[in-house]
Design an enzyme around this catalytic site. Structure first.
Site, PDB file in Angstrom:
ATOM      1  N   HIS B  74       0.813  -1.222   0.000  1.00 52.70           N
ATOM      2  CA  HIS B  74       0.000   0.000   0.000  1.00 52.70           C
ATOM      3  C   HIS B  74       0.845   1.270   0.000  1.00 52.70           C
ATOM      4  O   HIS B  74       0.353   2.341  -0.310  1.00 52.70           O
ATOM      5  CB  HIS B  74      -0.948  -0.003   1.209  1.00 52.70           C
ATOM      6  CG  HIS B  74      -1.915  -1.128   1.153  1.00 52.70           C
ATOM      7  ND1 HIS B  74      -3.211  -0.989   0.717  1.00 52.70           N
ATOM      8  CD2 HIS B  74      -1.757  -2.452   1.432  1.00 52.70           C
ATOM      9  CE1 HIS B  74      -3.813  -2.172   0.737  1.00 52.70           C
ATOM     10  NE2 HIS B  74      -2.951  -3.075   1.177  1.00 52.70           N
ATOM     11  N   GLU B 204     -11.421  -4.014  -0.084  1.00 61.40           N
ATOM     12  CA  GLU B 204     -10.511  -5.139  -0.297  1.00 61.40           C
ATOM     13  C   GLU B 204     -11.325  -6.421  -0.312  1.00 61.40           C
ATOM     14  O   GLU B 204     -12.447  -6.455   0.214  1.00 61.40           O
ATOM     15  CB  GLU B 204      -9.464  -5.196   0.819  1.00 61.40           C
ATOM     16  CG  GLU B 204     -10.031  -5.576   2.182  1.00 61.40           C
ATOM     17  CD  GLU B 204      -9.193  -6.626   2.900  1.00 61.40           C
ATOM     18  OE1 GLU B 204      -8.789  -7.602   2.236  1.00 61.40           O
ATOM     19  OE2 GLU B 204      -8.946  -6.471   4.109  1.00 61.40           O
TER      20      GLU B 204
END
Ligand SMILES: [Zn+2]
Ligand SMILES: [Zn+2]
Ligand SMILES: [Zn+2]
Lengths: 702, 643
Positions: B74, B204
């Protein structure tokens, strides 16, 4: 919107207390205690023991505790103030009198601006009629709780000393008060004699914890929604850790409440004034400005002062930057740093000469700054003078300081990221040169106690807490030093310790904006109304501001004019409004009737308007406006192939006429017309609708 | 107005999360991650796809970058994007993420440099310079990025400082979840978010189809295998990144060691892990409530049994537990230790629940021991040790994802950070069960979603009072209550308001001004014109027969108006007929018995009145013509009984 100024307060330790009524809700800002009102009480001391002993023997009565016996006390009468004039009894605490008179059940919300603004809260929350929601920043709530617990702990000592007391103590009776010197009397009953009702015996630890359970804590800039309609947000005021200003948004207007705010902060999160931009009404309650005005005056009027403030500042594209520039160039950082360095040099001078230093300052931000400067000075000069922090909540405060990076200013955080601690003084703890102790009489403290030393301990009133004992120990030493904050009546505060050989240093630190800063700040926010305390009026000579300035007086209620005629609504219109609305006359106005589907979400009203709602109004107009011109009507009926006969009748008063249009052919029908009415009478549906359309075509219909 | 999402990474895969979302013209990059499975161009998102006008660079094209948490998938590409690609605009992340990200990046940097022949894409200096540009924010803190764009982080669980981000431009709003966990674990709480009005949720979907059982059982299982191994004198290798899993497992072990009074050393290979523990101690308020409550007495991240590992200890005799970086055995020290310990069957290696394809960890997951693993062309390792797969993960399972979507109830859902087949099945569930459109675009695909737009209007007080005031509702409620009363009850309240149009407003829009919503009454003031009431009226005759000779004696007693009431209530059933003492009301139609012989509203074709006729005077607003004429036809065609 209504605003009531309950108490103007006395600066940092006793912030103002106000009530605002908005959208039908009552909001109380801060609920402080006036701890400077502890000054008329005598601190516990060896002398006091002796004195009371003496009175005990001299007293003819059989009082089991000294507080019950009023007659034998050798209290001085008259206006000279000396140790004997002080009240030897368990102290009570002075609350905001007008708040005590207020109907607490009517308060809906309490907004806390600083830990000091919480100190009186347990008095409110233990009232069974009190049901308001309390909001404070997480840090303010945390520190406020510790301050209250510390107060209860310090007070416990006096309670143990004096023993249990009756419901109404002797000193609170009129004849006792009459005998006091004016200075003390004024503290007790206020200038106009009305303050007597504000005195309360202190709350208990249980009251404090019950109070804290009701406090809802917020982060800076977190949205709290009260009752769906008020959106409350706390923004940093830069004054101290966790202190804040409040923004209250409702569909009617945006309001900002400004508590003491400081532009340069070395410890806490910086003043977030950008977030307050766009507020319609500003309640300027930054109390300290007035105290500093006269010092600023010179700089303010001097010819070399900054250029005149342009009136339309906020409309200029770089206004924000220009203001920031002005505000930050204002050498507050440097000023403060100079003062701190000065204090440190005095402290070290004392310790070098063998004297000790007592710092009963309780402003957390200030204490931390002093500690940082002292650490730096000690380390740079390789001095081994021990520092003691003695307070019932020292340990817990220290633990808290280690885990609250979010509440510190950028510079502190950078320090942390560069792999140092937030505070250098914490290294001293590890090096065993700075010690935290809950109380002064502990064997561990005595075991490591060394003099000369530097001690931070409450309370700044010099009436309760560990500082009282240390002061008694050191007041006779010429090389010792007492550092107190300006704003406390130093003569009165030091009275019980006279004659004092110890040096006393006063220091003043900003607790709010300067007048000049306030001028820029308010111009930047570009509000419509600014409310200021009346006491500032004489000093404000601002010209060309775009807002209206309203002054308020203590215990006065003020009505604030409306900002908008209506209320902001978010409309979901599912089709092109232009297509389904009617254009009115020659003007560029589109009108449609609509049937709303309402919801109130996060302080916003939403109105959903769907197809069916607007379309329905298209086929049959709901509202018609204007007048029916008789001639046009007759003409259009003729065009429809109707024969008509017109008849006019005056009403009895002759004020209004009624016209009748008789349709004779092809079918019988009647139209009855006045200036505001048309009634269509027809025997069948199709004729009726033809006539209705004819009439409506002459009117403006939607 | 629309929301455009360009998926630059984590589209139908796990790794290099990066979604560029344009909401009403404001462009936000959510996460800027790297893919651990690649060492070529594919390791970073393809930034060249970010829409840039001719003279625009990344800084002017993007309004801001938001980083959800410190995991490399990320944040791994962030130093590259800012220092090499030159992005210089605002970057937001939470306080712990800002503090922990440099450790994570430096850890990765070391692995990267150690690997031979790999070019250095960014340097340690880049990491430091990059992090200086970051603005740290607190949970729920609403940040006004610019005049229009507002962002706000919410607690996501997953790892310390992980956040879901809410972003709003005008009336359009989205949530980007990052990685999250819907159940609390040993050191972190469960994700928490407000009920928001959202056009889109980007979530997600690592465990798009998995359902997990109780955490407690899985923790016990882990402790049991570790204890068995060290009791037998074996060594335990726990490959993990410096942060996150290491602290969680270490809390678990430290606590277990304490309870079982074990003296076997627990090591951290990386100085970074030890440094990270310091940050965990500081950011204790970001952990779970249970951990928070205990910090005043003892900070649970002050591990008692943990020591620093020296390289010489790799082959030292005796049991131990070692946390070695990097996780998934993708190289570095954990690989080095793996080579040494794997051939011994007394040892144990624990693997995280998820390993990126291409890593040794991934190969071990599907392997059965004893086996052989090739490290490179020349090296093969005999793996005889035990392999334990940790079945607990800081990611939410399928139920958690579905729960979050049901709670937020957005207009659209987008799935990222998952495996394609599993995402397809989750997508189908979301569409079927919640009827919410859902997509799962591949990398470099772009999706356009319509966004909410409100017309800003100003409502007048009179209008709001007529709709919002509790009094109004009260009145309406009470009138509803009354309308249920029986028909034979003649004494009924004379005033009953049930007119829905009280809530009706008028929208007045002037050119170049926000529309106003006002009450009908206010129109004359606003427009400067008087209201003109257009009404219809008719005095309608109906036949009346005398009661004598009629059999229906029941109706005999009833007044004429009441007879009409019963008839109308029956015939025009779809609208409410209200009855007062003198009249009937249907919408705006008022009907009363007419006793005037020369009633103005009576249009008689024949001269004179018919004796056995009763007249009903009707009057209505022009808007209700239709219903009025239905009523009239009922009256005309009915027969009443006169008493
Ligand atoms: Zn992650
Ligand atoms: Zn991830
Ligand atoms: Zn009639």
């Amino acid at each position: 919107m209504k605003f009531t100024y309950l108490s103007e307060g006395k600066g940092f330790h006793f912030p103002p207390c106000n009530i605002l009524q908005v959208q039908g809700f009552q909001i109380l800002f801060d609920c402080p205690l006036d701890l400077s009102a502890l000054l008329p009480f005598s601190p516990l001391s060896v002398n006091l023991y002796a004195q009371l002993e003496e009175c005990y023997h001299a007293c003819p009565c059989d009082a089991s505790s000294c507080s019950e016996c009023g007659s034998g006390q050798k209290r001085k009468i008259g206006d000279d103030l000396d140790v004997g004039s002080l009240i030897s009894a368990e102290p009570w605490y002075k609350t905001v009198k007008s708040l005590k008179l207020w109907d607490v059940s009517s308060i809906d919300v309490v907004l806390i601006c600083s830990p000091m603004g919480m100190l009186g809260l347990p008095f409110l929350t233990r009232d069974t009629d009190f049901s308001a929601r309390i909001y404070a920043t997480e840090a303010a709530a945390r520190i406020g709780r510790l301050m209250m617990e510390d107060l209860v702990a310090m007070h416990k000592e006096t309670r143990l000393f004096y023993g249990p007391e009756g419901p109404s103590p002797e000193w609170l009776k009129w004849d006792a008060i009459e005998l006091l010197p004016t200075a003390l009397k004024e503290i007790l009953i206020g200038r106009d004699g009305g303050d007597l009702g504000g005195w309360m015996p202190l709350y208990s630890a249980a009251d404090v914890s019950k109070c804290m359970q009701r406090v809802q804590s917020l982060k800076y800039a977190e949205e709290a929604c009260y009752n769906g309609i008020l959106l409350l947000k706390a923004f940093s005021s830069g004054l101290d850790i966790g202190t804040c200003n409040w923004s209250i948004t409702s569909p009617k207007q945006n309001v900002a409440y400004i508590s003491g705010s400081v532009f340069a902060s070395e410890i806490s999160t910086k003043f977030d004034y950008h977030a307050l931009w766009g507020s319609d009404v500003i309640f300027f309650s930054d109390c300290i400005a007035a105290d500093l005005i006269h010092k600023d005056e010179v700089d303010f009027t001097s010819p070399g002062a900054a250029a005149e403030l342009p009136s339309n500042l906020s409309e200029e594209p770089d206004a924000g930057e220009r203001i920031s520039e002005f505000l930050l160039n204002h050498d507050e950082f440097a000023d403060e740093s100079k003062k701190l360095t000065f204090l440190c040099s005095w402290a070290l001078k004392s310790t070098n000469a063998g004297g000790s230093v007592l710092i009963p300052i309780s402003r957390l931000g200030l204490v931390l700054q002093l500690l940082e400067h002292l650490t730096f000075s000690l380390q740079s000069q390789a001095l081994k003078v021990p520092i003691y922090i003695i307070s019932s909540v020292a340990e817990e405060l220290h633990a808290f300081l280690k885990v609250m990076p979010e509440w510190l200013c950028k510079q502190r955080q950078e320090k942390f990221h560069s792999d140092q601690g937030y505070f250098s003084f914490m290294d001293l703890i590890e090096q065993k040169r700075l010690f935290l102790f809950p109380e002064i009489y502990s064997s561990e403290l005595l075991a490591i106690w060394e003099e000369p030393c530097i001690v931070f301990s409450p309370h700044w009133s010099l009436r309760i807490g560990p500082s009282v004992h240390l002061l008694q120990r050191w007041c006779g030493e010429t090389d010792s030093l007492l550092i107190i904050e300006e704003g406390v009546d130093a003569n009165l505060a030091c009275l019980p310790f006279q004659p004092m050989a110890m040096k006393v240093l006063h220091c003043s630190f900003p607790s709010g904006m300067k007048l000049r800063e306030a001028e820029y700040f308010l111009q930047f926010l570009n509000p419509k109304y600014v409310l200021m305390p009346e006491k500032l009026k004489q000093d404000i000579r601002w010209s060309n501001h775009s807002y209206s300035l309203i002054y308020y007086h203590e215990s006065e209620t003020l009505h604030i004019p409306r900002v908008k005629s209506g209320t902001d609504v978010d409309c979901k219109i599912y089709l092109d409004f232009q297509l389904c609305s009617t254009k009115m006359g020659q003007e560029d106005i589109n009108i449609a009737t609509a049937n709303g589907d309402f919801s109130v979400i996060q302080g916003k009203i939403q109105l959903g308007i769907g197809h069916e709602q607007i379309l329905r109004s298209r086929t049959t107009p709901l509202i018609c406006m204007g007048c029916v011109d008789l001639q046009s009507l007759v003409t259009s009926l003729q065009k429809l192939g109707m024969n008509t006969r017109v008849e006019e009748v005056m009403s009895l008063h002759g004020s209004e006429s009624t016209s009748f249009v008789h349709v004779v052919e092809p079918k019988k029908a009647l139209l009855q017309l006045t200036s505001a009415h048309t009634i269509i009478i027809a025997n069948d549906e199709s004729l009726a609708s033809v006539l209705t359309e004819a009439v409506q075509s002459i009117l403006d219909c939607i | 107005m629309a929301i455009e999402c360009l998926v630059l990474g984590a589209g139908q895969e796990v790794g290099k999360s990066c979604v560029v979302v344009t909401i009403n013209g404001k462009r936000i990059m959510f996460d800027c991650g790297m893919h651990m499975g690649y060492t070529d161009d594919r390791r970073f998102p393809d930034f060249s796809r970010i829409p840039c006008a001719r003279d625009e660079d990344f800084t002017s094209s993007l309004s801001c970058i938001i980083i959800s948490h410190f995991h490399l998938d990320h944040i791994g590409a962030l130093p590259y994007f800012t220092e090499v690609c030159g992005y210089n605009g605002p970057i937001y992340m939470t306080y712990p993420t800002k503090a922990l990200a440099p450790l994570m990046l430096e850890d990765y940097y070391r692995v990267m440099v150690e690997r031979k022949g790999e070019e250095e894409v960014f340097s340690t200096q880049h990491i430091m310079d990059c992090l200086k540009k970051v603005t740290a924010i607190d949970l729920k803190q609403t940040v006004q990025v610019d005049g229009d764009l507002q962002i706000r982080p919410y607690y996501a669980g997953h790892v310390l400082g992980a956040a879901m981000f809410y972003a709003k431009v005008g009336d359009a709003a989205i949530v980007y979840t990052g990685d999250y966990n819907m159940t609390a674990d040993r050191h972190l709480g469960a994700a928490q978010i407000d009920k928001l009005q959202l056009d889109l949720v980007i979530t997600e979907s690592t465990y798009a189809t998995t359902l997990r059982d109780s955490k407690y059982v899985r923790e016990r299982e882990f402790l049991k295998v570790v204890h068995n191994c060290v009791a037998g004198g074996g060594k335990v290798l726990i490959p993990s990144f410096a942060l996150g899993r290491a602290q969680e497992l270490c809390m678990l072990l430290d606590d277990y060691w304490e309870r079982m009074n074990l003296k076997i050393p627990i090591y951290f290979s990386s100085a970074l892990t030890i440094q990270a523990n310091k940050y965990y101690k500081t950011f204790i308020s970001w952990t779970s409530q249970k951990v928070k409550d205990s910090y005043a007495t003892r900070n649970p991240f002050d591990f008692k049994h943990v020591h620093k590992f020296e390289r010489s200890l790799i082959n030292a005799p005796g049991p131990c537990v070692l946390f070695a970086t990097p996780g998934m055995i993708s190289g570095g020290f954990s690989l080095e230790v793996f080579k040494q310990w794997a051939p011994n069957e007394g040892n144990l290696i624990t693997l995280p629940g998820y390993c990126v394809a291409g890593t040794i960890g991934h190969r071990l997951m599907s392997a059965k021991t004893p086996t052989q693993v090739s490290i490179d062309q020349n090296t093969r390792i005999d793996v005889r040790c035990q392999i334990h797969q940790l079945s607990f993960s800081p990611h939410t399972d399928a139920k958690g994802i579905m729960d979050l979507i049901r709670f937020l109830c957005p207009k659209h859902v987008m799935l990222v950070h998952g495996e394609k087949p599993k995402m397809e099945s989750l997508k189908a569930r979301i569409v079927d069960e919640y009827k919410i459109p859902c997509c799962a675009p591949a990398n470099n695909e772009s999706v356009i979603i319509p966004s909410t737009h409100y017309v800003k209007a100003e409502a007048s007080d009179t209008f709001l009072c007529s709709t919002l005031s509790p009094n109004f509702r009260f009145l309406r409620n009470s009138s509803r209550g009354h309308s249920g009363s029986s028909d034979t009850e003649t004494a009924q309240p004379s005033l009953r308001i049930s007119d829905d149009r009280v809530a009706e407003g008028v929208i007045v829009a002037r050119k170049n001004q926000n529309p106003r919503i006002i009450h009908k009454q206010e129109l004359p003031d606003v427009l400067g014109k008087e209201i003109h009431e257009v009404q219809g009226a008719l005095c309608v005759p109906t036949r009346t027969a005398n009661a004598i000779g009629k059999e229906d004696l029941l109706q005999e007693q009833l007044p004429l108006l009441h007879q009409l009431y019963l008839k109308l209530a029956d015939e025009v059933a779809e609208v409410t007929v209200l009855k007062s003492e003198q009249s009937l009301h249907i919408e705006s139609v008022v009907i009363s018995v007419c006793h005037m012989d020369n009633c103005l509203y009576r249009l008689c074709d024949e001269s004179g009145n018919i004796p056995e006729t009763t007249y009903f005077c009707c009057k209505w607003s022009a808007a209700d013509q239709k219903i009025a004429w239905r009523v009239i036809s009922v009256i005309k065609n009915m027969e009443l009984i006169n008493s």
